[in-house]
Design an enzyme around this catalytic site. Structure first.
Site, PDB file in Angstrom:
ATOM      1  CG  ASN A 160      -6.382 -25.047  11.830  1.00 48.77           C
ATOM      2  OD1 ASN A 160      -7.493 -24.962  12.340  1.00 48.77           O
ATOM      3  ND2 ASN A 160      -5.763 -26.192  11.676  1.00 48.77           N
ATOM      4  CD  GLU A 256      -9.535 -32.881  13.763  1.00 52.09           C
ATOM      5  OE1 GLU A 256      -8.407 -33.026  14.310  1.00 52.09           O
ATOM      6  OE2 GLU A 256      -9.808 -31.971  12.989  1.00 52.09           O
ATOM      7  CB  CYS A 291      -5.007 -31.638  13.883  1.00 50.04           C
ATOM      8  SG  CYS A 291      -6.245 -31.866  12.590  1.00 50.04           S
ATOM      9  CD  GLU A 471     -15.418 -33.975  12.944  1.00 53.54           C
ATOM     10  OE1 GLU A 471     -16.214 -33.171  13.467  1.00 53.54           O
ATOM     11  OE2 GLU A 471     -14.219 -33.712  12.737  1.00 53.54           O
TER      12      GLU A 471
END
Length: 494
Positions: A160, A256, A291, A471
Site C-alpha cells: 500500500n 505489523e 492496516c 516501531e
C-alpha cells in the site's frame, strides 16, 4: 480522459540488487507487474528465488562485518544523506508508486518525505544505543553492558505504501549497525527498485539490498541462518508463517499485521467532526487498504441515522476514483484482480446476510482508460450483526461495517470480540470518559477524537493477531540490538 494512460519513466534496472550491483535472477524468472488502474501489465520484473536470497544474504553478512564498526556519527551522516536523496526524488518515486498501486499521485507525494523523516529520526537516535553500569554489593567487581547490532535484517514490506515502507524500514536497523535486505511487495516493486538505484552510492556495497520476489523469497529470507531478524508489514496469516519459520533459530521478529479496528462514538461526540472522522478513518483514498483502517464503526443510537447520512454525503461528494495522476482523483483501486474478486465477495456476502448498503457496493463506471482496473466504490453497510463475515474478517478494501449501540457494556464486549488488536478511535467530548474507555480497548494504538495519524516517537504496533513489537520509536531502534553484559574483576583474586 479517454484512451491510454501514460505512465512514468521506469527504473533503469528491473533485476535484483545486492552487494552494490544488479544481478539477474539465477533461475531466469521475470514476472509481469501491473497497474491496478487499468489491469494492464507495466513491465516484467525479476523474481528472486532461494538461490538469489542465499547470494544476497552472504553479501549482506560480509558487509555487516565492516558496517558494524562504522562510527555512529558516520552512520548518522549517511542516513541523513539518504533522506536528502529521497526528498529530492519524491515526485519521481511517487509517480512510480502511484502507477504500480493505483493510489492517487496527489496523496502519494508525501510518502518519500515520511520515509526521509524516519531516516532523520533514527539518525538522531543513534546516541541512545548505549549500555549501563550496574552497581553490585561486591566492591571488587565492575559490571556494565553494551548494545551491539544483530547482523543481517530482512524487512518484508506491504504494497500500500511501497517506497515509504522501503525507505523508512531501513532506518532503524542501519542506525543500529545492521545490514538490511528489503523484500519488495509482490504486486508493486517498481519504486523500491528505483530507490535502490538512487541509494547505490550512498551506503557501502551490501549495506542495503533490495530483492523483488514472491512467497519463496520471503520464506527463504526467514529461514536463512545468516538472517538474524525478520520483520513484516503484512497479513496475520503471513506473520504466523514467519513465526513458524524463525522458531527453530529463535530469531527475533517485529510483525505489523492486520486489523479489524473499531471506531467508537459516544452520544456527546461532535457530529460534523465524527462523520468526517468515520470517512477519514477508513482510508478510502487507498481503497481501504490500510492496516489501521477503522472498518467497524459503533454509532450511538442517538446520532446513528444522522451520522450515516453525513458519511454518505461526504463519500458521494469527495471520493472520486480516476486516473492516478489526475489532480481530481481522490480514490484508488484495490491492488489486484484476485483481491478485487475477494472484496466483491465480501460485499456480496454482506448483502446476502442482511446488511443494508447505505452507499457504494458496486464497481464504478469509468472511462475507457481505466476499464479493466480493479475499482470498487466506497461502501458502507449498516444493520450489521456481529456474526456477519464483514464484521469479523479483515477485508482490506473500501468496506466499512456500522453498528448501532445503546448499552455501553455490550458495545465494549463487541469492540474487543475480535482476534485483532491494532488500532481504535474514540469520539467524545468527555476526556474523563475517554481515559477510562481506552484502558478497556484491546488495541496497541488508540486515537481520541481523531484517526489515521502517525506520530514519530510514539510506539506504533498492535496486540493479539495484529502483531508483535513497536516501531517508529526508540523501542524499534533498540530491538535491532542485543545486550552484552561484561563483568570485570578489579581485585587480585577470584
Amino acid at each position: 480522459m479517454n484512451g491510454e494512460i501514460k505512465g512514468p519513466t521506469l527504473p533503469e534496472h528491473l533485476d535484483i540488487f545486492y552487494g552494490g550491483s544488479w544481478h539477474k535472477p539465477q533461475d531466469g524468472r521475470y514476472d509481469d507487474t501491473f497497474s491496478p488502474a487499468n489491469g494492464k501489465p507495466v513491465t516484467k520484473v525479476a523474481v528472486a528465488g532461494a538461490k538469489d536470497v542465499d547470494a544476497a544474504v552472504s553479501v549482506a553478512h560480509e558487509a555487516f562485518l565492516s558496517w558494524k564498526t562504522v562510527p555512529g556519527t558516520e552512520r548518522a551522516r549517511l542516513l541523513r544523506k539518504a533522506a536528502d536523496v529521497l526528498r529530492a526524488n519524491a515526485v519521481e518515486l511517487a509517480r512510480l508508486d502511484s502507477w504500480n498501486t493505483g493510489n492517487p499521485l496527489s496523496k502519494m507525494l508525501r510518502d518519500a518525505e515520511i520515509a526521509a523523516i524516519q531516516l532523520d529520526f533514527f539518525a538522531g537516535l543513534i546516541p541512545m544505543i548505549r549500555g549501563e553500569t550496574i552497581p553490585q554489593d561486591e566492591t571488587d567487581t565492575f559490571h556494565y553492558t553494551v548494545r551491539e547490532p544483530l547482523g543481517v535484517v530482512a524487512r518484508i514490506i506491504a504494497y500500500n505504501h511501497p517506497v515509504q515502507f522501503a525507505g523508512a524500514k531501513i532506518a532503524a536497523p542501519l542506525a543500529a549497525g545492521n545490514t538490511v535486505i528489503i523484500k519488495t511487495p509482490d504486486q508493486a516493486p517498481l519504486a523500491c527498485l528505483r530507490m535502490a538505484e538512487l541509494l547505490t552510492d550512498v551506503f557501502p556495497p551490501g549495506v542495503i539490498n533490495v530483492l523483488p520476489g514472491k512467497a519463496e523469497c520471503g520464506k527463504a529470507l526467514s529461514a536463512h541462518p545468516l538472517v538474524k531478524m525478520v520483520t513484516l508489514i503484512g497479513s496475520a496469516a503471513t506473520g504466523k508463517l514467519i513465526q513458524q519459520s524463525v522458531a527453530g533459530a529463535l530469531k527475533p521478529t517485529i510483525l505489523e499485521l492486520g486489523g479489524k479496528n473499531p471506531l467508537i462514538a459516544f452520544p456527546d461526540a461532535d457530529i460534523e467532526k465524527l462523520a468526517a472522522g468515520v470517512v477519514r478513518g477508513m482510508n478510502f483514498t487507498w481503497a481501504g487498504q490500510s492496516c489501521i483502517s477503522t472498518s467497524r464503526v459503533f454509532l450511538h443510537e442517538s446520532h446513528h441515522d444522522v451520522v450515516l447520512e453525513k458519511v454518505k454525503a461526504i463519500l458521494e461528494r469527495d471520493y472520486r476514483p480516476g486516473v492516478p495522476f489526475e489532480p481530481s482523483t481522490t480514490m484508488g483501486p484495490v491492488i489486484s484482480k484476485e483481491h478485487h474478486a475477494r472484496v466483491l465477495g465480501y460485499i456480496d456476502s454482506a448483502k446476502k446476510e442482511g446488511a443494508r448498503c447505505v452507499t457504494g457496493g458496486k464497481v464504478p463506471v469509468l472511462d475507457k482508460s481505466m476499464q479493466g482496473g480493479y475499482w470498487i466504490e466506497p461502501t458502507v453497510f449498516a444493520d450489521v450483526k456481529p456474526d456477519f463475515r464483514i464484521a469479523r474478517e479483515e477485508i482490506f478494501g473500501p468496506v466499512v461495517s456500522v453498528f448501532k449501540w445503546s448499552d455501553e457494556k455490550e458495545m465494549m464486549r463487541l469492540v474487543n470480540d475480535t482476534p485483532y488488536g491494532l488500532s481504535a478511535s474514540v469520539w467524545t467530548k468527555d476526556l474523563v470518559r475517554a481515559t477510562k474507555i481506552v484502558r478497556q480497548i484491546n488495541a496497541g494504538w488508540i486515537w481520541v477524537n481523531q484517526t489515521s495519524k502517525h506520530f514519530f516517537g510514539v510506539p506504533f504496533g498492535g496486540l493479539k493477531d495484529s502483531g508483535y513489537g513497536k516501531e517508529e520509536c526508540l523501542e524499534e531502534l533498540l530491538a535491532h540490538t542485543e545486550i552484552k553484559a561484561i563483568n570485570v574483576l578489579l581485585g587480585d583474586t577470584y
